[in-house]
Scaffold this active site. Structure first.
Site, short mmCIF file in Angstrom:
data_model
loop_
_atom_site.label_atom_id
_atom_site.label_comp_id
_atom_site.label_asym_id
_atom_site.label_seq_id
_atom_site.Cartn_x
_atom_site.Cartn_y
_atom_site.Cartn_z
N ASP A 114 -8.64 -0.72 -10.35
CA ASP A 114 -9.43 -1.38 -9.30
C ASP A 114 -10.70 -0.60 -9.06
O ASP A 114 -11.78 -0.96 -9.52
CB ASP A 114 -8.59 -1.50 -8.02
CG ASP A 114 -9.38 -2.11 -6.87
OD1 ASP A 114 -10.49 -2.62 -7.09
OD2 ASP A 114 -8.91 -2.07 -5.71
N ASP A 163 -0.21 -0.36 -4.56
CA ASP A 163 -1.63 0.01 -4.63
C ASP A 163 -1.81 1.38 -3.99
O ASP A 163 -1.62 1.54 -2.78
CB ASP A 163 -2.46 -1.04 -3.90
CG ASP A 163 -3.96 -0.76 -3.98
OD1 ASP A 163 -4.35 0.20 -4.67
OD2 ASP A 163 -4.74 -1.50 -3.35
N LYS A 192 -12.94 -7.72 -7.96
CA LYS A 192 -13.43 -8.23 -6.69
C LYS A 192 -14.84 -8.75 -6.91
O LYS A 192 -15.64 -8.12 -7.62
CB LYS A 192 -13.42 -7.13 -5.63
CG LYS A 192 -12.03 -6.63 -5.24
CD LYS A 192 -12.13 -5.54 -4.19
CE LYS A 192 -10.75 -5.17 -3.62
NZ LYS A 192 -9.92 -4.47 -4.60
N LYS A 247 0.84 -1.19 0.00
CA LYS A 247 0.00 0.00 0.00
C LYS A 247 0.88 1.25 0.00
O LYS A 247 1.84 1.35 0.76
CB LYS A 247 -0.92 0.01 1.23
CG LYS A 247 -1.97 -1.09 1.22
CD LYS A 247 -3.00 -0.86 0.13
CE LYS A 247 -4.09 -1.91 0.17
NZ LYS A 247 -5.16 -1.67 -0.82
#
Length: 337
Positions: free
Chosen positions: A195, A141, A219, A111
């Site tokens: 994403d 990310d 997802k 992250k």
């Protein structure tokens, strides 16, 4: 309008349990992950949109939960799924401790662009991952936390550590496209992954049509279920990696079903996030072994549902949310297809 294909609200409420799972480390600003899991004839489903998501955004999450509990998963084309470790926005001296919880992994997602931190923190964190795991794939990310200019600058520096890709380096589709084009112009070899620009868009295929990403991060829950996620990947025509939304084993099981059914799986998936939690709803949790997750069920244990039951006021909050979101799903069931 077609008849509502989903079971009635009383059926869902009767099979619903709300849990609060303690985290080993703060992630997305939380130390407890709340989730509602519900039981149906095919097994269990998870309804756990983050509390800040509004009811409209939560509709596909409920559709996904119901489909998991009422419909069988598609046939897998592989028996295991490679997974990456996930390193939150911790200080560099905490990276080794976080990685130790995952065991051997082929890749690590780090992250970056955390609010309140600076680029130097990201560079130190990624550098430490590379030092500890010199042969692992590294992906970063940003969760849309950079401007276009910040993203290009940061990824130019971070590229020295050999990144597989950068996930959501800018907040929206035009920003992703601008970052991707500028990196290409500068010959910086960092692919761009979308994403939030897939799961939060009303049209999850727009990012592909706009040529704004090199690959998709998908997802299950935000896309309305495993079958719909498979359709999105096929229609987009881009490589895909499957990730979790900080799920219990119930949600991870759906993610594994998606990853196992994809025709191609070029990257390790972000489905090892149970390693960030102190508890789970299954006594056979879906934790990575040797950098992979087996394609298997994770039976829900009633004792664990009781042990991790959320406080009464939080249970009521989730059940009221379930009722509100179900009313939207019942009125427009195609939203969850």
């Amino acid at each position: 309008m077609e008849p509502n294909p989903y079971p009635g609200l009383p059926v869902l409420r009767d099979g619903a349990h709300v849990v609060s799972l303690p985290m080993r480390v703060k992630f997305r600003g939380i130390l407890h992950r709340e989730a509602l899991v519900l039981q149906g004839p095919a097994g269990w489903g998870e309804f756990s949109p983050f509390p800040e998501y509004d009811d409209d955004e939560a509709v596909p999450w409920l559709a996904s939960a119901v489909k998991s509990a009422w419909e069988p998963f598609p046939q897998p084309v592989r028996s295991s799924v490679p997974v990456n470790a996930t390193v939150p926005a911790v200080a560099a001296d905490q990276v080794e401790k976080v990685l130790a919880r995952f065991g051997a992994v082929p890749a690590v997602k780090v992250k970056v662009a955390e609010r309140g931190q600076i680029l130097a923190n990201d560079l130190e964190r990624v550098s430490e991952v590379r030092r500890l795991l010199p042969d692992a794939g590294i992906k970063v990310d940003a969760n849309g936390g950079w401007s276009v200019e910040e993203a290009v600058h940061a990824l130019t520096l971070l590229s020295e550590y050999g990144l597989e890709y950068a996930e959501q380096p800018a907040a929206d589709i035009p920003g992703l496209r601008a970052v991707r084009l500028e990196l290409a112009r500068r010959q910086i070899p960092v692919p761009v992954a979308a994403d939030e620009s897939v799961r939060k868009e009303s049209d999850p295929l727009l990012v592909a049509r706009e040529d704004a990403a090199d690959l998709l991060v998908v997802k299950v829950s935000p896309l309305g279920g495993v079958a719909r996620a498979l359709e999105v990947v096929a229609e987009a025509g881009l490589p895909a990696v499957v990730s979790s939304a900080l799920d219990t084993s119930v949600g991870i099981r759906a993610g594994v079903a998606l990853a196992a059914a994809l025709p191609e799986l070029p990257f390790a998936c972000g489905l090892g996030t149970l390693s960030l939690m102190e508890g789970d709803v299954s006594d056979q949790p879906l934790l990575p072994d040797g950098g992979a997750l087996a394609v298997r069920d994770a039976p829900v244990n009633p004792d664990l549902l009781e042990r991790y039951a959320a406080a009464p006021d939080r249970q009521q909050w989730w059940l009221e949310r379930l009722e509100r979101v179900y009313s939207k799903l019942a009125l427009a069931p195609e939203t969850g297809r």
